[in-house]
Design an enzyme around this catalytic site. Sequence first.
Site, PDB file in Angstrom:
ATOM      1  N   ASP A 266       0.857  -1.179   0.000  1.00  0.00           N
ATOM      2  CA  ASP A 266       0.000   0.000   0.000  1.00  0.00           C
ATOM      3  C   ASP A 266       0.902   1.241   0.000  1.00  0.00           C
ATOM      4  O   ASP A 266       2.129   1.156   0.171  1.00  0.00           O
ATOM      5  CB  ASP A 266      -0.980   0.005   1.184  1.00  0.00           C
ATOM      6  CG  ASP A 266      -2.193   0.892   0.879  1.00  0.00           C
ATOM      7  OD1 ASP A 266      -2.139   1.693  -0.074  1.00  0.00           O
ATOM      8  OD2 ASP A 266      -3.204   0.793   1.592  1.00  0.00           O
ATOM      9  N   TYR A 267       0.282   2.383  -0.188  1.00  0.00           N
ATOM     10  CA  TYR A 267       0.961   3.668  -0.375  1.00  0.00           C
ATOM     11  C   TYR A 267       1.957   3.967   0.758  1.00  0.00           C
ATOM     12  O   TYR A 267       1.557   4.209   1.903  1.00  0.00           O
ATOM     13  CB  TYR A 267      -0.110   4.747  -0.398  1.00  0.00           C
ATOM     14  CG  TYR A 267       0.287   6.094  -0.923  1.00  0.00           C
ATOM     15  CD1 TYR A 267      -0.183   6.545  -2.156  1.00  0.00           C
ATOM     16  CD2 TYR A 267       1.084   6.945  -0.183  1.00  0.00           C
ATOM     17  CE1 TYR A 267       0.137   7.803  -2.625  1.00  0.00           C
ATOM     18  CE2 TYR A 267       1.418   8.204  -0.659  1.00  0.00           C
ATOM     19  CZ  TYR A 267       0.943   8.621  -1.875  1.00  0.00           C
ATOM     20  OH  TYR A 267       1.260   9.869  -2.340  1.00  0.00           O
TER      21      TYR A 267
END
Length: 715
Positions: A266-267
Amino acid sequence: MEQQKLEKLLSKMTLDEKIGQLMQFAGHFYATNNNKDPVTGPDDLQVSSKSINYSGSVLGSAGAERNKEIQERYLAQSRMKIPLLFMADVINGFRTIFPIPLGLGASWDPMLVERAQTISAKEASSAGIHVTFAPMVDLVRDPRWGRVMESPGEDSFLNQEFAKASVRGFQGENLQADGERVAACVKHFVGYGAVEGGRDYNKVDLSERELRENYLPAFQAALEAGCELVMTAFNTIDSIPASGNQKLMREILRKEFDFDGVLISDYGAVEELIPHGVAADQKEAARKAMYAGVDIEMMSLCYENSLKELIGEGKVSVDLLDEAVLRILNLKNKLGLFENPYRGASIQKQNKYLFCPEHKEVAQEAAEKSCVLLKNNDVLPLRGGKIALIGPYADNPDILGEWSIFGKKEEAVTLKAGIAKHTSDYTYALGCPMYDRQETALTEAVNVARESTHIILALGEGSDRSGEGRSRSSITLPENQLELLRELKQIGKPITVVLFNGRPLDLMEVAELADGILEAWHPGSVGGTAIANLLFGKANPSGKLTMSFPRTTGQIPVYYNAYNTGRPLPEGSTERFYSRYIDTPNEPLYPFGFGLSYADFQYESLQLSANELKPGGSIDVQVLVKNQSDYSGEEIVQLYIRDLVGEVVRPVKELKAFQKVFIPANESKLVSFSITEEMLRYHHANLEFKSDPGEFKVLVGSSSTDLLSQSFYLK
Ligand code: BGC
């Protein structure tokens, strides 16, 4: 391209080129990259132009022209000419926006979800997107968490159905078909929905049984449907953040689930291993993520800054790197990018598809089927008279939901516009802004209401109150909106509240004061038309909740498939030493599976073909559903099972099947299900997944609390 050719390509790549494939940066870096260093993004991340020129994929960039131009520029300067992958969050639509996933979930209609996501794929691919970061299938039991709006709800079985339907919709039979499909990325692996206190990014602690019973199955279902990518979660599981969690990613995801696709962080989640406190620096974070098998690092620079060194020191093997690169090349190959790096990106197709009438029609159907009628004291459907249309959501286009990044609010049909298609006999008043009190608006609304025969009051939470990073500690409507409701109640006219929101709310006061309540979620581009059709009876509400609505925030978590405890509260008892609250009932205000219709559905004659289930056999279940009304409508018939005695405690009921049936006015339908031994399996003390002989209950009905039941035995 054949596998051998891919491997050959890999063998020709330099270390820098390989590491580059693992990096993903946001689109704005490419748009502003002029080979001058460093390139700074709006998020303050600084990236060298070399990194951009070597990277393998792009985050969040859309538009046929733009993505073609970025691809062209990138390939022109690239030695290996390996095309960029464009990935983006196409969650509930690209330009044509469908209801938020929690709303789509309430349709209990996987076929509809598949149709919606086929449309999302068509629109997104025409705009040059290859991969969508969806479906999100995190099981959710805590409406304080802002991201419940992205999930289909609190039930594992339903989540599996939605996971499969979404993957089929995005990817179709053939990922390459006309370049009009996108690869799906199931997220967030895993347990993110169980963040402590509903606070985003917080610790998650789940037993392995809980994980396997409730949280993993939807991921497995998505993978079995062919989902190409998986995204790691931000949270910890058993004190290890997902992006560095070898047990989760290597043992469960790769080995047990046999996943050989691309795993993306994820980011910024790889670098977050540092503040989590399991890595001292970027180098250690990179090593841990590589060991966990994270192929693409989204928006942080740990691989970029330290993989070369780690490989030089022999701390990460080239084989491990090659494995990751090959998986990425494989995905590019499956998408047909080596043959056509521009793939589906086409201005003509964009013009043809984006927000076209056929897509809007499906969005309207989806919105109609997502709304849940929570209360109706015989005030709906509307039967003429003058309407006072009041509230901060009465004429508000903020109905696309938090994730609609490519949708256009100015294209959204507001409730007012929807109502105007049915009648001109209405007066609009704001009543109050979304979160503030305004005396003049309140006075005007009261005056308008006095002149009416029916008040439609559109309340809710703006899209800025749900989604990522938007946890709340209390889930009531804003006080100014409750005040508006109280004031209008004084007038004595019937009030129907239409709710626009991204999470279950505490509706205790609303339920007390309103005569009708229609939960509309953030219903998408054509929301106003859909809601008005429901209010005027042109469509009949059929949605049912997939997440319980608590009576009060303090009741959270409250969900239907709970345990009985050693001291279950006898019905009606107020005795002390039972599992109960002294200040509120145990039950939620509106339970899982609940939703009214204008039709009156009655269940009768639950019958089993046998009361003994033999291994390999099945029991047929039949129930008669009567529509005792003059309204034709759809009913969602739900089947739950309870295992009365297990080796470990079993939930009081678990959804095992459902059917959505259309029953014409004053007609009946015999609805059939089949129970098999597979439906009775669970994870035992040693985590073995099997069933036990003994007594079970099958429960069939219109919600998780309105059920007929029969016993049967597994031999
Ligand atoms: C979210 C993901 C999303 C990613 C890319 C993250 O902040 O948690 O769900 O896919 O950003 O936009």
